[in-house]
Design an enzyme around this catalytic site. Structure first.
Site, PDB file in Angstrom:
ATOM      1  N   SER A 136       0.917  -1.302   0.003  1.00 12.79           N
ATOM      2  CA  SER A 136       0.044   0.184  -0.031  1.00 12.79           C
ATOM      3  C   SER A 136       0.825   1.204  -0.060  1.00 12.79           C
ATOM      4  CB  SER A 136      -0.722  -0.032   1.142  1.00 12.79           C
ATOM      5  OG  SER A 136      -1.305   1.196   1.462  1.00 12.79           O
ATOM      6  N   TYR A 149      -1.712  -0.153  10.377  1.00  8.81           N
ATOM      7  CA  TYR A 149      -1.985  -0.691   9.146  1.00  8.81           C
ATOM      8  C   TYR A 149      -0.779  -0.248   8.520  1.00  8.81           C
ATOM      9  CZ  TYR A 149      -3.754  -1.109   4.386  1.00  8.81           C
ATOM     10  OH  TYR A 149      -3.904  -1.370   3.009  1.00  8.81           O
ATOM     11  N   LYS A 153       2.226  -2.664   6.560  1.00  8.99           N
ATOM     12  CA  LYS A 153       2.519  -2.502   5.057  1.00  8.99           C
ATOM     13  C   LYS A 153       3.938  -2.042   5.000  1.00  8.99           C
ATOM     14  CE  LYS A 153      -1.386  -3.511   3.498  1.00  8.99           C
ATOM     15  NZ  LYS A 153      -1.452  -4.889   2.554  1.00  8.99           N
TER      16      LYS A 153
END
Length: 244
Positions: A136, A149, A153
């Protein structure tokens, strides 16, 4: 540029919807035999009705041992896309231990586990292969309410770079793609409010969000022999978001 995977077997996680679903369809169109992995049996069966040639494997990839057991039944795989991912968003001050464990289990641990399995079976066969991890833009830029998050990533990108140094001598390439907001069905719901979308879109030089096919096309390229000298790359598919 024609991409042909005839004679190749591909495994895709998170295959029941969004990017994974479209990727399965396109891999089959390019001649690959595809094993589609996801949690939802119902969604996988719906996909198989549309693409009867695929094999489906309902599986919770957060379970290390059960994942290995299930994969060992699938036979040789030449191409792997670690697409499954989870987003639990919120302020850092409200993050729970359960949130951290669940995010790292799906977004990082499962990728390490499945890539390890893939590498071992390719090396034992003395066969080349290609792996693409779906990361991402959140690995490359800090996003509000995305702290854990972003961390997962970032770990995906670091794993991709390190793994390429070990797997490259065996003829196994591993790369990552790093999309911005993509207009999947869920993406359209989450970003349909202009008040929510406008601040993010303002940071993208192309002034729009990405479409599913734009990620799928990049993955197909990286999997293919057209990208035979590309290894250890984390490729932003973000309209320039991380360039600014």
């Amino acid at each position: 540029m024609e991409i042909n995977f005839k004679g190749k077997r591909a495994l895709v996680t998170g295959a029941s919807k969004g990017i994974g679903r479209d990727l399965v369809i396109q891999l089959v169109k390019c001649g690959a035999e595809v094993v589609a992995v996801a949690r939802s049996r119902e969604l996988l069966e719906n996909l198989k009705k549309e693409v009867p040639s695929i094999e489906i494997v309902p599986l919770d990839i957060s379970d290390w041992k059960k994942t290995k057991e299930a994969l060992n039944k699938q036979g040789p795989i030449d191409l792997l896309v670690n697409n499954a991912g989870l987003a639990i968003l919120g302020p850092l001050t409200e993050v729970s231990e359960e949130n951290v464990d669940e995010l790292f289990s799906i977004n990082v641990k499962s990728i390490i586990n499945i890539s390890q399995w893939m590498a071992k079976q390719l090396i034992s066969r003395k066969a080349p292969g290609s792996i693409v991890n779906v990361s991402s833009q959140a690995s490359m830029a800090g996003l509000e309410n995305h702290s854990v998050y972003c961390a997962t990533k970032g770990a995906v990108d670091a794993f991709t770079r390190a793994a390429c140094t070990e797997l490259g001598p065996h003829g196994i390439r591993i790369n990552a793609v790093n999309p911005t907001v993509i207009m999947t069905a869920m993406g359209k719901i989450g970003w349909s409010d202009p008040k929510v979308a406008a601040p993010m879109m303002a940071k993208i030089p192309l002034k729009r969000f990405g479409e599913v096919h734009e990620v799928v096309d990049a993955i197909l390229y990286l999997l293919s022999d057209k990208a035979s000298m590309i290894n250890g790359v984390c490729l932003p598919i973000d309209g320039g978001f991380t360039a600014t």
